[in-house]
Write a protein that holds these residues in place. Structure first.
Motif, PDB file in Angstrom:
ATOM      1  N   SER A  88       3.177  11.477   8.063  1.00 49.34           N
ATOM      2  CA  SER A  88       1.729  11.615   8.254  1.00 49.34           C
ATOM      3  C   SER A  88       1.002  11.808   6.924  1.00 49.34           C
ATOM      4  N   THR A  89       1.706  12.321   5.927  1.00 48.29           N
ATOM      5  CA  THR A  89       1.095  12.504   4.615  1.00 48.29           C
ATOM      6  C   THR A  89       0.824  11.146   3.960  1.00 48.29           C
ATOM      7  N   LEU A 143       5.674  15.032   9.832  1.00 47.50           N
ATOM      8  CA  LEU A 143       4.770  15.553   8.805  1.00 47.50           C
ATOM      9  C   LEU A 143       4.870  14.752   7.513  1.00 47.50           C
ATOM     10  N   LEU A 163       0.767  19.232  13.321  1.00 45.45           N
ATOM     11  CA  LEU A 163       1.643  20.259  13.896  1.00 45.45           C
ATOM     12  C   LEU A 163       1.130  20.758  15.238  1.00 45.45           C
ATOM     13  N   MET A 193      -1.956  18.062   8.018  1.00 37.59           N
ATOM     14  CA  MET A 193      -0.624  18.393   8.535  1.00 37.59           C
ATOM     15  C   MET A 193      -0.690  19.476   9.605  1.00 37.59           C
TER      16      MET A 193
END
Length: 105
Positions: A63-64, A60, A29, A25
């Motif tokens: 993306s996890t 985010l 970012l 993450m």
């Protein structure tokens, strides 16, 4: 400018360690424009225009899943002050200034 505290928790992973996901993450970012961010031991602070901050949180969250999580729980706290400019650093400085004042004040 909005200040958001975000905690994204991958659930259903094969390990109790989450640092792999946190590192992923943070890389995501670093690619985001129009915000600033700070990793803390328990969450990430994201600052920027509210609309942009919310977009970044969505990125985010997604993306996890892309990093392998089967389920994701995201908690968000937002401080959106519109009467004057504010930042996470300014908030800390304000408290530090009050701590350094005499107890008589």
């Amino acid at each position: 400018m909005a200040i958001a505290e975000v905690t994204i928790i991958p659930i259903g992973t094969a390990s109790t360690s989450l640092s792999h996901y946190v590192a992923h993450m943070q890389r995501v970012l670093a690619q985001q424009e129009g915000i600033s961010y700070e990793l803390t031991s328990m969450s990430t602070i994201i600052e920027g225009p509210l609309e942009r901050v919310l977009e970044v949180i969505r990125v985010l969250h997604e993306s996890t899943f892309e990093a392998g999580a089967a389920r994701v729980s995201t908690s968000i706290k937002i401080d959106d002050r519109r009467d004057r400019e504010a930042s996470s650093q300014q908030k800390l400085q304000s408290v530090q200034a009050k701590l350094s004042q005499s107890l008589d004040n």
